[in-house]
Scaffold this motif. Structure first.
Motif, PDB file in Angstrom:
ATOM      1  N   ALA A 231      48.406 -11.012 -18.914  1.00 42.80           N
ATOM      2  CA  ALA A 231      49.054 -10.156 -19.910  1.00 42.80           C
ATOM      3  C   ALA A 231      50.233 -10.865 -20.567  1.00 42.80           C
ATOM      4  CB  ALA A 231      49.518  -8.854 -19.254  1.00 42.80           C
ATOM      5  N   THR A 232      51.031 -11.583 -19.783  1.00 38.53           N
ATOM      6  CA  THR A 232      52.191 -12.256 -20.375  1.00 38.53           C
ATOM      7  C   THR A 232      51.757 -13.340 -21.346  1.00 38.53           C
ATOM      8  OG1 THR A 232      52.386 -13.800 -18.501  1.00 38.53           O
ATOM      9  CG2 THR A 232      53.648 -11.759 -18.382  1.00 38.53           C
ATOM     10  N   PHE A 233      50.724 -14.106 -21.001  1.00 39.48           N
ATOM     11  CA  PHE A 233      50.267 -15.165 -21.895  1.00 39.48           C
ATOM     12  C   PHE A 233      49.585 -14.593 -23.139  1.00 39.48           C
ATOM     13  CE2 PHE A 233      49.985 -17.626 -17.741  1.00 39.48           C
ATOM     14  CZ  PHE A 233      51.228 -18.215 -17.936  1.00 39.48           C
ATOM     15  N   ALA A 234      48.892 -13.466 -22.975  1.00 43.51           N
ATOM     16  CA  ALA A 234      48.271 -12.829 -24.137  1.00 43.51           C
ATOM     17  C   ALA A 234      49.331 -12.352 -25.118  1.00 43.51           C
ATOM     18  CB  ALA A 234      47.394 -11.653 -23.695  1.00 43.51           C
ATOM     19  N   ALA A 235      50.436 -11.831 -24.601  1.00 41.50           N
ATOM     20  CA  ALA A 235      51.523 -11.388 -25.477  1.00 41.50           C
ATOM     21  C   ALA A 235      52.062 -12.555 -26.303  1.00 41.50           C
ATOM     22  CB  ALA A 235      52.644 -10.766 -24.641  1.00 41.50           C
ATOM     23  N   VAL A 236      52.193 -13.722 -25.672  1.00 40.33           N
ATOM     24  CA  VAL A 236      52.639 -14.906 -26.407  1.00 40.33           C
ATOM     25  C   VAL A 236      51.640 -15.268 -27.502  1.00 40.33           C
ATOM     26  CG1 VAL A 236      53.109 -17.381 -26.214  1.00 40.33           C
ATOM     27  CG2 VAL A 236      53.985 -15.816 -24.486  1.00 40.33           C
ATOM     28  N   ARG A 286      46.463  -3.456 -30.185  1.00 38.14           N
ATOM     29  CA  ARG A 286      46.385  -2.038 -29.825  1.00 38.14           C
ATOM     30  C   ARG A 286      45.568  -1.852 -28.547  1.00 38.14           C
ATOM     31  NH1 ARG A 286      43.008   1.815 -29.653  1.00 38.14           N
ATOM     32  NH2 ARG A 286      41.324   0.544 -30.530  1.00 38.14           N
ATOM     33  N   LYS A 287      44.389  -2.462 -28.483  1.00 43.00           N
ATOM     34  CA  LYS A 287      43.529  -2.304 -27.315  1.00 43.00           C
ATOM     35  C   LYS A 287      44.176  -2.912 -26.070  1.00 43.00           C
ATOM     36  CE  LYS A 287      39.098  -2.894 -27.624  1.00 43.00           C
ATOM     37  NZ  LYS A 287      37.765  -3.497 -27.909  1.00 43.00           N
ATOM     38  N   PHE A 288      44.785  -4.065 -26.256  1.00 43.00           N
ATOM     39  CA  PHE A 288      45.440  -4.747 -25.135  1.00 43.00           C
ATOM     40  C   PHE A 288      46.556  -3.885 -24.567  1.00 43.00           C
ATOM     41  CE2 PHE A 288      49.125  -7.702 -24.277  1.00 43.00           C
ATOM     42  CZ  PHE A 288      48.742  -8.042 -22.987  1.00 43.00           C
ATOM     43  N   MET A 289      47.458  -3.410 -25.420  1.00 44.95           N
ATOM     44  CA  MET A 289      48.594  -2.636 -24.930  1.00 44.95           C
ATOM     45  C   MET A 289      48.176  -1.259 -24.443  1.00 44.95           C
ATOM     46  SD  MET A 289      51.213  -4.461 -24.636  1.00 44.95           S
ATOM     47  CE  MET A 289      52.222  -3.080 -24.081  1.00 44.95           C
ATOM     48  N   PHE A 290      47.103  -0.716 -24.974  1.00 43.74           N
ATOM     49  CA  PHE A 290      46.594   0.566 -24.471  1.00 43.74           C
ATOM     50  C   PHE A 290      46.251   0.442 -22.987  1.00 43.74           C
ATOM     51  CE2 PHE A 290      42.882   3.115 -23.291  1.00 43.74           C
ATOM     52  CZ  PHE A 290      43.355   4.402 -23.526  1.00 43.74           C
ATOM     53  N   HIS A 291      45.544  -0.615 -22.628  1.00 40.09           N
ATOM     54  CA  HIS A 291      45.138  -0.789 -21.233  1.00 40.09           C
ATOM     55  C   HIS A 291      46.313  -1.189 -20.352  1.00 40.09           C
ATOM     56  CE1 HIS A 291      40.827  -0.079 -21.602  1.00 40.09           C
ATOM     57  NE2 HIS A 291      40.888  -0.681 -22.768  1.00 40.09           N
ATOM     58  N   VAL A 313      42.647  -4.983 -17.796  1.00 42.34           N
ATOM     59  CA  VAL A 313      43.814  -5.626 -18.403  1.00 42.34           C
ATOM     60  C   VAL A 313      43.554  -7.118 -18.590  1.00 42.34           C
ATOM     61  CG1 VAL A 313      46.227  -6.291 -17.998  1.00 42.34           C
ATOM     62  CG2 VAL A 313      45.498  -3.932 -17.608  1.00 42.34           C
ATOM     63  N   SER A 314      43.013  -7.762 -17.564  1.00 44.23           N
ATOM     64  CA  SER A 314      42.710  -9.196 -17.683  1.00 44.23           C
ATOM     65  C   SER A 314      41.671  -9.443 -18.773  1.00 44.23           C
ATOM     66  CB  SER A 314      42.206  -9.742 -16.344  1.00 44.23           C
ATOM     67  OG  SER A 314      43.220  -9.684 -15.361  1.00 44.23           O
ATOM     68  N   LEU A 315      40.665  -8.577 -18.846  1.00 46.44           N
ATOM     69  CA  LEU A 315      39.627  -8.708 -19.869  1.00 46.44           C
ATOM     70  C   LEU A 315      40.216  -8.553 -21.266  1.00 46.44           C
ATOM     71  CD1 LEU A 315      36.614  -8.837 -20.713  1.00 46.44           C
ATOM     72  CD2 LEU A 315      36.547  -6.349 -20.448  1.00 46.44           C
ATOM     73  N   GLN A 316      41.055  -7.534 -21.453  1.00 45.30           N
ATOM     74  CA  GLN A 316      41.644  -7.293 -22.769  1.00 45.30           C
ATOM     75  C   GLN A 316      42.663  -8.369 -23.137  1.00 45.30           C
ATOM     76  OE1 GLN A 316      40.564  -5.213 -24.983  1.00 45.30           O
ATOM     77  NE2 GLN A 316      39.068  -4.328 -23.573  1.00 45.30           N
ATOM     78  N   ALA A 317      43.323  -8.947 -22.151  1.00 49.14           N
ATOM     79  CA  ALA A 317      44.237 -10.056 -22.427  1.00 49.14           C
ATOM     80  C   ALA A 317      43.459 -11.238 -22.989  1.00 49.14           C
ATOM     81  CB  ALA A 317      44.980 -10.451 -21.151  1.00 49.14           C
ATOM     82  N   ARG A 318      42.358 -11.582 -22.340  1.00 56.90           N
ATOM     83  CA  ARG A 318      41.530 -12.695 -22.838  1.00 56.90           C
ATOM     84  C   ARG A 318      40.925 -12.363 -24.197  1.00 56.90           C
ATOM     85  NH1 ARG A 318      40.108 -12.788 -17.260  1.00 56.90           N
ATOM     86  NH2 ARG A 318      38.207 -11.583 -17.673  1.00 56.90           N
ATOM     87  N   ALA A 319      40.466 -11.125 -24.347  1.00 56.80           N
ATOM     88  CA  ALA A 319      39.856 -10.725 -25.617  1.00 56.80           C
ATOM     89  C   ALA A 319      40.873 -10.779 -26.754  1.00 56.80           C
ATOM     90  CB  ALA A 319      39.271  -9.314 -25.503  1.00 56.80           C
TER      91      ALA A 319
END
Length: 366
Positions: A231-236, A286-291, A313-319
C-alpha cells in the motif's frame, strides 16, 4: 485520492520541484528538504507520540505519501521509506526504542532481505553481511537488516529445518555505505548498498516481526506487513503518476499552437489521451483507497484484518501501480522529442514512476 491536509506551501512545492533535477544529479535530497521532512514529523509518522512521533493511521499516512510523491518522486520515496521504519517500533525492546527513536532526527534505513550471517556470542551477536537498495542510507540514524543465525534453526529435531532469521539494528559507525545506486529513476534517494563486518549487536538490539513486546499499541502495528508495504509503495506510484499527468497537461497547453500548425489533429488526440489517463488515475486511486479504508475499519472494529481483505489490499495496490504506469506509457510517446531528454521534467517523472513500480511488492507473479 482524497487529499491529505495540506502539509506544503506552494512556495515549498515550487522550491522542491525547482531542485528536482539538481537533486537527481547529486543523488540525494537537499538537506534543507530533509529538515522540512523532520520538522513535520514525517520520518516518525509511525512512531508513538510518547517517543516524539506523529503516530498516524495508515489511510492518513498513505494520502501523505501520495501527496509527497506528487511533489517529486525521490522526495516522496524518501518520506515513505523513512516513515516505514517506524513500523518496527513495537517489535523492538522498549528501552532501545526510547534510546533510538526519541531524538527528533531518528530515521531507519535498511533491508528486509536476509543477506547477512550472525553468530551468537556473549551478550549478543557478531554480524556480517551486505544489503542492497537501502534507501535513505546517508541520512539514517540507524540501520536495520535481516540475517540468518548460524547454527540455529526453527526445529532442532529436523534435518530440513529452516535457519532462524532475525533483524539486527546497527549504528551508523558500524556500517559502510557503498555508493552504488545507479538506477535510471528515483536517483535522489540514496538507495545504496550497506555492509557490516563482524559488527557486535547486543541481543536487545535485535528483533523479530512475529514477536511484539506489547509496550506500544496502535492499529497500524497490527496491520499485515506485506499489505502495509504494498500500500505504501502504491501510494508513491499514484503520486508520481498524478504529477506526470499535471506536467503532460502543462506541456500540451504550451505546445498547442505549434502542434496545431504542423499537425492539427495532434492537439485533440493528445489531450484526449491525457484526459483518459486522468480518469485511469482517479479510478485506480478510488478502488485502492476504498479497500484500504475498508480494511482499516475492519481492523478497528474486529482487532484484525481478515486474510481476504489483506489479499484485496495487496491486489489493488499492484493494480493501481500497473494502471497508472500503463496510462502514463500511453501518453509518453506523443509528448515530442523534448520528453526523451533526461533533463526534462516529464522524462524525470516517467523514470521515477517506472523505478517505483519495479518494486517487487507492486509486481504480480500470477
Amino acid at each position: 485520492m482524497n487529499r491529505a491536509a495540506q502539509l506544503w506551501s506552494k512556495n515549498e512545492i515550487d522550491c522542491i520541484r525547482e531542485r528536482a533535477i539538481h537533486m537527481e544529479k547529486n543523488g540525494t535530497v537537499d538537506d534543507q528538504f530533509l529538515d522540512w521532512i523532520r520538522d513535520r514529523g514525517l520520518f516518525k509518522m509511525f512512531v508513538p507520540e510518547q517517543l516524539g512521533g506523529r503516530m498516524a493511521d495508515l489511510p492518513e499516512a498513505l494520502r501523505i505519501f501520495e501527496e509527497s510523491a506528487w511533489i517529486d518522486g525521490s522526495f516522496g520515496w524518501t518520506v515513505t521509506i523513512g516513515a516505514g521504519g517506524g513500523f518496527f517500533v513495537p517489535f523492538m525492546e522498549p528501552g532501545v526504542c526510547q534510546s533510538l527513536f526519541s531524538e527528533p532526527a531518528a530515521v531507519i534505513a535498511g533491508s528486509g532481505y536476509p543477506s547477512g550471517r550472525a553468530t551468537a556470542v556473549e551478550g549478543g551477536y557478531r554480524v556480517s553481511g551486505t544489503w542492497k537498495y537501502c534507501s535513505g542510507a546517508r541520512h539514517a540514524t540507524m540501520f536495520t537488516a535481516n540475517a540468518l543465525i548460524e547454527g540455529a534453526s526453527d526445529d532442532a529435531e529436523s534435518a530440513d529445518a529452516s535457519p532462524v532469521m532475525r533483524a539486527f539494528t546497527f549504528m551508523p559507525d558500524q556500517v559502510q555505505i557503498e555508493s552504488d545506486w545507479d538506477a535510471f529513476g528515483l536517483k535522489a534517494t540514496d538507495s545504496h548498498t550497506i555492509r557490516v563486518e563482524q559488527a557486535f549487536v547486543p541481543a536487545e538490539r535485535t528483533f523479530s516481526l512475529v514477536e511484539p513486546y506489547g509496550a506500544y499499541q496502535h492499529p497500524t502495528y497490527r496491520y499485515p506487513f506485506p499489505a502495509f508495504a504494498a500500500a505504501t509503495f502504491a501510494a508513491v506510484a499514484l503520486g508520481i503518476g498524478r504529477h506526470f499527468l499535471d506536467e503532460a497537461e502543462r506541456m500540451a497547453a504550451g505546445s498547442r499552437d505549434a502542434w496545431h500548425a504542423v499537425k492539427p489533429e495532434r492537439v485533440a488526440f493528445t489531450e484526449q489521451l491525457i484526459a483518459e489517463g486522468r480518469c485511469a488515475y482517479e479510478e485506480a486511486a478510488r478502488k485502492f483507497m476504498f479497500h484500504v479504508d475498508m480494511s482499516w475499519r475492519e481492523l478497528k472494529e474486529l482487532g484484525t484484518v481478515t486474510e481476504e481483505s489483506e489479499r484485496e489490499v495487496s491486489l489493488q495496490a499492484r493494480a493501481a501501480a500497473q494502471s497508472i504506469r500503463a496510462a502514463v506509457d500511453s501518453i509518453f510517446p506523443y509528448m515530442g522529442m523534448g520528453a526523451i531528454m533526461e533533463h526534462s521534467m516529464l522524462n524525470h517523472i516517467w523514470r521515477d514512476l517506472h523505478t517505483a513500480c519495479q518494486h517487487t511488492s507492486l509486481v504480480s507473479f500470477q
